[in-house]
Design an enzyme around this catalytic site. Structure first.
Site, mmCIF file in Angstrom:
data_model
loop_
_atom_site.group_PDB
_atom_site.id
_atom_site.type_symbol
_atom_site.label_atom_id
_atom_site.label_comp_id
_atom_site.label_asym_id
_atom_site.label_seq_id
_atom_site.Cartn_x
_atom_site.Cartn_y
_atom_site.Cartn_z
ATOM 1 C CD GLU A 111 9.914 -12.371 -7.202
ATOM 2 O OE1 GLU A 111 9.812 -11.899 -6.223
ATOM 3 O OE2 GLU A 111 11.055 -12.169 -7.575
ATOM 4 N NE ARG A 147 4.468 1.676 0.216
ATOM 5 C CZ ARG A 147 5.606 1.295 1.230
ATOM 6 N NH1 ARG A 147 6.797 1.597 0.669
ATOM 7 N NH2 ARG A 147 5.324 1.116 2.235
ATOM 8 C CG ASN A 168 0.989 0.930 4.367
ATOM 9 O OD1 ASN A 168 1.000 -0.088 4.383
ATOM 10 N ND2 ASN A 168 2.356 1.406 4.183
ATOM 11 N N GLY A 169 -1.223 -0.912 6.239
ATOM 12 C CA GLY A 169 -0.921 -1.705 7.501
ATOM 13 C C GLY A 169 -2.208 -2.506 7.842
ATOM 14 C CB CYS A 220 -0.927 0.096 1.121
ATOM 15 S SG CYS A 220 -1.998 -1.223 1.246
ATOM 16 C CD1 TRP A 269 0.023 -6.203 -3.034
ATOM 17 C CD2 TRP A 269 -0.307 -6.683 -0.754
ATOM 18 N NE1 TRP A 269 0.350 -7.427 -2.669
ATOM 19 C CE2 TRP A 269 0.198 -8.076 -1.634
ATOM 20 C CE3 TRP A 269 -0.649 -7.011 0.489
ATOM 21 C CZ2 TRP A 269 0.173 -9.152 -0.820
ATOM 22 C CZ3 TRP A 269 -0.699 -8.238 1.193
ATOM 23 C CH2 TRP A 269 -0.144 -9.242 0.599
ATOM 24 C CE LYS A 302 11.918 -3.385 -4.926
ATOM 25 N NZ LYS A 302 12.435 -4.831 -5.204
ATOM 26 C CD GLU A 308 16.925 -14.047 -6.197
ATOM 27 O OE1 GLU A 308 16.201 -14.421 -5.399
ATOM 28 O OE2 GLU A 308 16.572 -12.722 -6.733
ATOM 29 C CE LYS A 346 13.714 -11.902 -8.722
ATOM 30 N NZ LYS A 346 14.217 -11.962 -7.264
ATOM 31 C CG HIS A 373 18.450 -38.058 -3.426
ATOM 32 N ND1 HIS A 373 18.921 -39.197 -3.251
ATOM 33 C CD2 HIS A 373 19.846 -37.381 -3.541
ATOM 34 C CE1 HIS A 373 20.338 -39.408 -3.093
ATOM 35 N NE2 HIS A 373 21.086 -38.185 -3.044
HETATM 36 C C1 G6P Z 1 8.730 -9.112 -0.793
HETATM 37 C C2 G6P Z 1 9.115 -8.806 -2.341
HETATM 38 C C3 G6P Z 1 10.535 -9.475 -2.711
HETATM 39 C C4 G6P Z 1 11.431 -9.337 -1.773
HETATM 40 C C5 G6P Z 1 11.024 -9.433 -0.183
HETATM 41 C C6 G6P Z 1 11.898 -8.809 0.828
HETATM 42 O O1 G6P Z 1 8.166 -10.514 -0.956
HETATM 43 O O2 G6P Z 1 8.120 -8.907 -3.530
HETATM 44 O O3 G6P Z 1 11.144 -9.202 -4.010
HETATM 45 O O4 G6P Z 1 12.796 -9.810 -2.103
HETATM 46 O O5 G6P Z 1 9.656 -8.824 -0.069
HETATM 47 O O6 G6P Z 1 12.121 -7.553 0.541
HETATM 48 P P1 G6P Z 1 13.135 -6.603 1.407
HETATM 49 O O7 G6P Z 1 12.550 -5.213 1.213
HETATM 50 O O8 G6P Z 1 12.954 -7.071 2.884
HETATM 51 O O9 G6P Z 1 14.291 -6.839 0.946
#
Ligand code: G6P
Length: 615
Positions: free
Chosen positions: A495, A27, A100-101, A2, A74, A610, A488, A492, A511
């Site tokens: 996501e 956000r 927000n929260g 948010c 969000w 994010k 990772e 990616k 395994h």
């Molecule tokens: C969210 C984002 C990720 C990010 C994670 C941690 O899930 O979608 O891309 O890695 O938060 O975010 P931070 O700001 O704590 O690195």
């Protein structure tokens, strides 16, 4: 999670709010809304979906005013509908609030409000807050700035949970009231105008003088000034900070997406992570922000790294890097688990929390839990003055500049660079010799060029992405520090392209994972020329024997991979502690180009945000 933008001044608030919301879209982007105050009335416009939808709605049904609040959502409580979009109002319809929260006790408060005759029009926790403030305001003797602040204070004393809020009331036309607890809020100071936002990127085009509000602070903004007080009723001091980056660093520039821009920034961002932190004379790294003497660092006998998402993968990679360079045992924890798992920590354990945003709720809670247990807890953050940066006992800033693309890229490689610096520093205090330290520094100084050379593989990776974009399932494999890089790479891809992908240590293939291998399931192996290269080759053979397509990431000059793999991407040779910084780059590009090929919204993938400021 948010985004909030508010404006009060003599200009038209609408373009400021819409432009700010666009910059905060990372956000959350489930719905958006504005409330603008003009001539004693407040007009509200809302739309489901992106800010573009809200702008369209406003074009059809214009609003204007010099005072306004706005929000991009969000969803947490309540579905993605117009009714649940912010701003929410009280029963008078004259007070509007964005939030927000999460208000944890909203059910109880809602029932009590219903008993007192309030009617609700949404399923959100936020609407409860609007009614509480409105009710307190109705009951106040006067209808002025002081009573609106007091009404906000009285409502906030009743709520349990987190909030960053902005409130306007048609009866107090020259004021916006904001408050925060657990959700960031920054005040922007202009000439006869003031701003409130969840993040400076929303207002940096208008002012670079800001005040980062602290938890439990309330601010009353007017065009010509502001006053900060606390929820408990006292006054509060403040410090004006100057934002270092300018508006252009939050633009896409020549790139079609922020993610691609941020991938391309990595030669500079890894350089910035090292800048001023390498001492050739002492053959070590200098990390003054740790606030620890060498003898305190010498006493550390265990390190715990905690983070979420990409930051957790960087922690896992950091475990390999720091252990191999310093010989100190390192453990990684999901921040969300750390806060509840109650892991036994010895006295000389040093804890780090890793967070690009510095606002992730679970990571912040891990920091607080570790500190509560009496452990020195350091932060590795990108956002200067974020909550984690401010609450930790010290730490290291990434200096990567704003990262807007929801899929983290440059912050990941900055984090790995910082782990290498930490490994060097801790290793030099223990067993690394002066000449070994100097060798490492010489290698690290080459890193920005190696990163730039790796990014030059872009067109080759784009072609490979096109070839495999229709796959329904992807496997990523690597060994040692490249195992978390495999995780990772899979993250990616998931996501931003929504393709099912998972990462494994290469040897785990047999395994269980091998059951997934088919002619249509590509496997990506990270197999640089290192101590386990031959082992990776054997695993690749196992996949090829079952007709699975294989893409390999190898080291420049390699010829063995080409003989057995379908596609090979060769990255520059680098020592083991730098190699993961290079090997992840083709994976970032692969995910990016597959998502583009599939027509996905790269910078704003579905359901994600994010900065996850709720648990
Ligand atoms: C969210 C984002 C990720 C990010 C994670 C941690 O899930 O979608 O891309 O890695 O938060 O975010 P931070 O700001 O704590 O690195």
């Amino acid at each position: 999670m948010c985004g909030i933008v508010a404006y009060i001044g003599s200009s038209n608030a609408l373009p400021v709010l819409l432009d700010g919301l666009r910059r905060l879209e990372y956000r959350g982007y489930d719905s958006a809304g504005v409330a603008l105050l003009q001539s004693g009335r407040i007009d509200v416009r809302k739309a489901v979906g992106r800010i573009a939808n809200l702008a369209e709605e406003i074009e059809k049904n214009p609003v204007s005013g010099q005072i306004g609040i706005s929000h991009t959502r969000w969803a947490t409580h309540g579905a993605v509908t117009r009714e649940n979009a912010h701003p929410h109002s009280d029963r008078s319809g004259r007070l509007h609030l964005v939030h927000n929260g999460v208000i944890e006790n909203y059910q109880t408060l809602r029932e009590q409000l219903i008993e007192r005759g309030h009617e609700f029009h949404s399923q959100t926790d936020t609407e409860v807050l609007a009614h509480l403030v409105g009710e307190a305001f109705e009951q106040s003797a006067t209808q002025d700035k002081g009573s609106l602040v007091e009404a906000v204070r009285s409502a906030l004393r009743q709520v349990i949970g987190t909030y960053g809020i902005s409130v306007v009331h048609a009866d107090v036309p020259g004021v916006i009231v904001g408050a925060r607890r657990g959700s960031p809020l920054v005040l922007g100071i202009g000439k006869d105008e003031h701003f409130l936002a969840s993040d400076v990127s929303a207002i940096v085009a208008h002012t670079r003088d800001v005040v980062y509000l602290n938890d439990y602070e309330i601010v009353a903004l007017q065009a010509e000034g502001f006053e900060i007080s606390t929820v408990s009723g006292g006054g509060a001091g403040f410090q004006i900070s100057r934002v270092e980056f300018d508006a252009s660093s939050v633009d896409k520039g020549k790139y079609p997406h922020y993610m691609l821009k941020e991938i391309h920034e990595q030669p500079n961002t890894v350089r910035d992570a090292m800048r001023g932190r390498l001492s050739l004379e002492e053959a070590t790294a200098k990390l003054g922000g740790l606030n620890m003497t060498n003898s305190e660092l010498r006493a550390v006998d265990r390190i715990v790294l905690a983070g979420c998402g990409t930051a957790f993968h960087s922690a896992m990679t950091g475990e390999y890097i720091i252990e191999s360079l310093s010989h100190i045992p390192v453990e990684c924890e999901f921040a969300s688990e750390f806060r509840y798992r109650n892991i036994p920590l010895q006295r000389d354990t040093l804890a780090f929390v890793i967070s690009q945003s510095g606002e992730t709720a679970d990571t912040l809670a891990a920091l607080r839990e570790s500190q509560r247990k009496g452990h020195r807890t350091l932060g590795i953050c990108n956002n200067v003055a974020s909550t984690i940066a401010r609450e930790s006992d010290g730490g290291v800033y990434m200096h990567a500049g704003p990262e807007i693309g929801v899929a983290a890229t440059k912050s990941f490689t900055s984090q790995l660079t910082i782990f290498t610096l930490l490994g060097l520093l801790l290793g030099r205090i223990r067993h690394l010799s002066h000449s070994e330290g100097r060798d490492m520094i010489a290698q690290m100084e080459k890193l920005p060029d190696l990163v730039a050379r790796t990014i030059e593989l872009e067109s080759q990776v784009a072609a490979i992405a096109k070839k495999y974009a229709q796959a329904k399932n992807f496997l990523f494999m690597g060994r040692q520090a490249h195992y978390p890089i495999a995780l990772e790479g899979a993250l990616k891809l998931k996501e931003i392209s929504y393709i099912s992908a998972s990462g494994y240590p290469s040897a785990e293939l047999k395994h269980g994972v091998i059951a997934l291998i088919t002619e249509d399931t590509p496997s990506l192996f990270i197999a640089p020329r290192d101590a386990v290269f031959e082992k990776n080759i054997s695993n690749i053979e196992e996949v090829k024997a079952r007709k699975g397509p294989v893409i390999a990431i190898g080291t420049e000059g390699d010829t063995a991979l080409k003989k057995i793999c379908d596609d090979v991407i060769l990255i520059p040779d680098a020592p083991h502690y730098l190699s993961p910084i290079l090997s992840v780059i083709p994976l970032q590009l692969l995910a990016y180009y597959i998502a583009v090929e599939l027509g996905c919204d790269v910078d704003k993938p579905r359901n994600l945000a994010k900065s996850v400021t709720v648990e």
